[in-house]
Design a protein around this motif. Structure first.
Motif, short mmCIF file in Angstrom:
data_model
loop_
_atom_site.label_atom_id
_atom_site.label_comp_id
_atom_site.label_asym_id
_atom_site.label_seq_id
_atom_site.Cartn_x
_atom_site.Cartn_y
_atom_site.Cartn_z
N GLU A 1 0.83 -1.20 0.00
CA GLU A 1 0.00 0.00 0.00
C GLU A 1 0.86 1.25 0.00
N GLU A 2 1.88 1.24 0.87
CA GLU A 2 2.75 2.41 0.98
C GLU A 2 3.49 2.67 -0.33
N ASN A 3 4.03 1.61 -0.94
CA ASN A 3 4.75 1.77 -2.20
C ASN A 3 3.82 2.23 -3.32
N TYR A 4 2.63 1.66 -3.38
CA TYR A 4 1.66 2.05 -4.40
C TYR A 4 1.32 3.54 -4.26
N LYS A 5 0.97 3.96 -3.07
CA LYS A 5 0.59 5.36 -2.84
C LYS A 5 1.76 6.30 -3.11
N GLY A 6 2.95 5.93 -2.68
CA GLY A 6 4.12 6.77 -2.91
C GLY A 6 4.46 6.90 -4.39
N ALA A 7 4.39 5.79 -5.10
CA ALA A 7 4.68 5.82 -6.54
C ALA A 7 3.65 6.67 -7.29
N LYS A 8 2.40 6.49 -6.96
CA LYS A 8 1.33 7.27 -7.61
C LYS A 8 1.51 8.75 -7.32
N ALA A 9 1.82 9.09 -6.08
CA ALA A 9 2.01 10.50 -5.69
C ALA A 9 3.19 11.12 -6.45
N ALA A 10 4.20 10.29 -6.77
CA ALA A 10 5.38 10.78 -7.49
C ALA A 10 5.21 10.72 -9.00
N GLY A 11 4.05 10.25 -9.47
CA GLY A 11 3.80 10.16 -10.91
C GLY A 11 4.47 8.98 -11.59
N ILE A 12 4.84 7.97 -10.81
CA ILE A 12 5.49 6.78 -11.36
C ILE A 12 4.44 5.77 -11.81
N LYS A 13 4.63 5.21 -12.98
CA LYS A 13 3.73 4.18 -13.50
C LYS A 13 3.89 2.93 -12.64
N VAL A 14 2.77 2.25 -12.38
CA VAL A 14 2.76 1.16 -11.41
C VAL A 14 2.25 -0.14 -12.04
N GLY A 15 2.87 -1.23 -11.64
CA GLY A 15 2.41 -2.59 -11.94
C GLY A 15 2.48 -3.38 -10.65
N ALA A 16 2.24 -4.67 -10.72
CA ALA A 16 2.28 -5.50 -9.51
C ALA A 16 2.68 -6.92 -9.89
#
Length: 161
Positions: A1-16
């Motif tokens: 959760e923390e990594n997802y939220k941090g990445a999104k806040a920084a504008g980083i594209k996310v996968g899992a």
């Protein structure tokens, strides 16, 4: 959760990805359901990947049926799914049905290009430093415009609604 939220806040594209410890197709089904719960409410611009951690699965030749079960369930819920596995497992153990149906993310450290010659979308080249991140990170090259594919196909939490 923390990594997802941090990445999104920084504008980083996310996968899992999911590290599997399944011992059977039934276990893979349970893992897929748990993964779906973890993905609720998230939008991912990159695919979701499945990694079979247990080495004995390859000796029992269960990797194809387990991967199909897990990825099939994710696809039923509109996730763009793939397999993460080494060249040492991908070439001899996965059949073309799996390799052609799902995205491939292949870690292959050291060579100037992956030793796998089939279709793949991501190559993990090794471990290194990334600006803004404490500690080491895996380093990857992406070869497909997954964000466009995923948004256009309305996968991974994206929809036209």
């Amino acid at each position: 959760e923390e990594n997802y939220k941090g990445a999104k806040a920084a504008g980083i594209k996310v996968g899992a990805y999911w590290n599997s410890y399944a011992h059977s197709v039934e276990d893979a089904k349970k893992e897929a359901k748990m993964f779906l719960k973890a993905l609720i409410g998230k939008q991912l611009e990159w695919p979701v990947y499945y990694y079979i951690e247990e080495q004995f699965i390859y000796k029992k030749n269960l990797q194809n049926s387990i991967a199909k079960e897990f990825c099939g369930i994710l696809q039923l819920h509109y996730y763009f799914c793939g397999i993460y596995t080494s060249v040492a497992h991908l070439i001899p153990y996965y059949n073309s049905d799996v390799k052609n149906k799902y995205e491939i993310w292949v870690p292959d450290y050291g060579p100037s290009k992956p030793l796998y010659v089939g279709d793949f979308g991501i190559w993990q080249t090794g471990i290194g430093k990334v600006e803004g991140v404490d500690g080491d990170c895996y380093l990857d090259f992406g070869y497909k415009d997954y964000e466009e594919i995923i948004k256009k196909g309305e996968y991974n939490g994206y929809s036209s609604n």
